[in-house]
Motif scaffolding. Structure first.
Motif: not given
Length: 378
Positions: A316-322
């Motif tokens: 639902i909420i964009p995740e920008l990981l690593q």
């Protein structure tokens, strides 16, 4: 006089503990306190046996590199608690520190009641820990109702108290006109409370702001800091010579800044609930060293980092990981959402429905306070 030792391991836990103790003091003013705490407990006049910064480590490698220091602090803390001889050891979050202390304390003095606030996230990883908790935890205070089944299964007394970040904000309003340029729209930035995570994210966030300032001239970027990391952030921004940035650490002002924001970029963590509760669209960022990340991937049972995404089992909420946590990706995601208000509104609507499902019917601090009172008089 009744005694409570308050045990926290990082600034967010210190803040949570202070809300409960403030509530408890209203009905039980004659309690003697000692703590491992920080700024918020100090404001209540509660002494800490050492600076909370000395035990705030993040990630497996950081913990391993500081293992002897952590072990020493655990032993010092246990000794101080036994000497203080409280009726209750009230531990808050940071289970790798607080629950190690609690277990040792219980072995030495079984009469000390241990109440833990913010259950370890056994639904994400290491569910087997629950069996061990049964040996020394007298009561577990849960932030989310879906956690109950894990502790009921082992017959550990527990209470769903709800998340304090979802409570109604009754703080007095402050005139922000001297802080906010009315011609600028606010983007709130949350770079984390631990120095180790803030140091990793600040260069990325500063490069993101540079990209934004090249394209737009109608945004101001306000960093939401803790008193512990405010100086670090201020010095970093000076080094980058960025325009249209501010750093705020006052809790009341931060709350109002968030409410007046058009967007938020936040490090993965509980602050996301606060952002959702304020109906502000956001993205989530997170970056740790590769060794920590690979270990985490092996152990973690869920697909997402953010609690809203975990509950809905979709992003639902964009995740920008690593690798995706870089200035260009953050810039692209933020600009895309700002240019698509319907998408932002859809995010807000789903987050609101999710928050309503997990919100406690009363105040989390009141519920937690009533449990502590019960153990004080038993």
């Amino acid at each position: 006089m009744k005694k409570i030792f308050i045990l926290t391991g990082e600034p967010s836990g210190d803040k949570l503990a202070s809300t409960v103790i403030t509530q408890l003091n209203q009905s039980n003013p004659d309690i003697e306190y000692l703590s491992v705490g920080g700024y918020h407990l100090t404001l209540l006049g509660i002494k800490s046996i050492f600076d909370i910064k000395e035990i705030t480590f993040m990630g497996f490698t950081s913990v391993l590199l500081n293992i002897f220091k952590i072990r020493n602090k655990i032993n010092i803390t246990v000794a101080e608690i036994i000497k203080f001889n409280p009726n209750i050891l009230f531990s808050v979050d940071s289970p790798d520190f607080t629950l190690r202390v609690a277990e040792k304390v219980k072995k030495i003095n079984n009469n000390i009641k241990i109440v833990h606030y913010v259950a370890p996230q056994v639904w994400i990883w290491r569910e087997g820990r629950v069996k061990n908790f049964k040996k020394f935890i007298d009561h577990m205070l849960l932030l989310f109702n879906f956690e109950k089944k894990y502790f009921d299964k082992e017959n550990i007394p527990n209470t769903f108290v709800g998340h304090p970040l979802l409570e109604q904000d009754n703080k007095s309003k402050i005139d922000l006109s001297s802080l906010i340029n009315k011609d600028k729209k606010i983007i709130s930035i949350f770079a984390g409370s631990r120095r180790s995570e803030t140091s990793v994210l600040l260069p990325i966030l500063c490069d993101f702001i540079k990209l934004m300032n090249k394209k737009f001239d109608d945004y101001t970027f306000i960093f939401h800091a803790t008193d512990e990391n405010k100086k670090l952030i201020v010095n970093f921004l000076k080094k980058y010579s960025l325009n249209d940035t501010q750093v705020i650490s006052d809790e009341n002002i931060k709350s109002q800044i968030l409410s007046n924001s058009v967007f938020a970029v936040a490090k993965s963590g509980t602050v996301s609930l606060e952002i959702c509760n304020a109906n502000i669209p956001s993205i989530i960022i997170y970056k740790i060293n590769m060794i920590n990340y690979l270990i985490m991937k092996l152990l973690v049972k869920v697909k997402f980092a953010n609690i809203i995404n975990i509950i809905n089992n979709k992003e639902i909420i964009p995740e920008l990981l690593q690798g995706e946590c870089n200035a260009k990706e953050i810039y692209n995601s933020v600009v895309y959402l700002l240019n698509n208000p319907e998408t932002m509104q859809k995010q807000i609507d789903i987050c609101k429905l999710t928050i309503d499902e997990i919100r406690s019917k009363t105040s989390s601090s009141s519920e937690a306070s009533s449990i502590l009172t019960k153990y004080l008089i038993s």
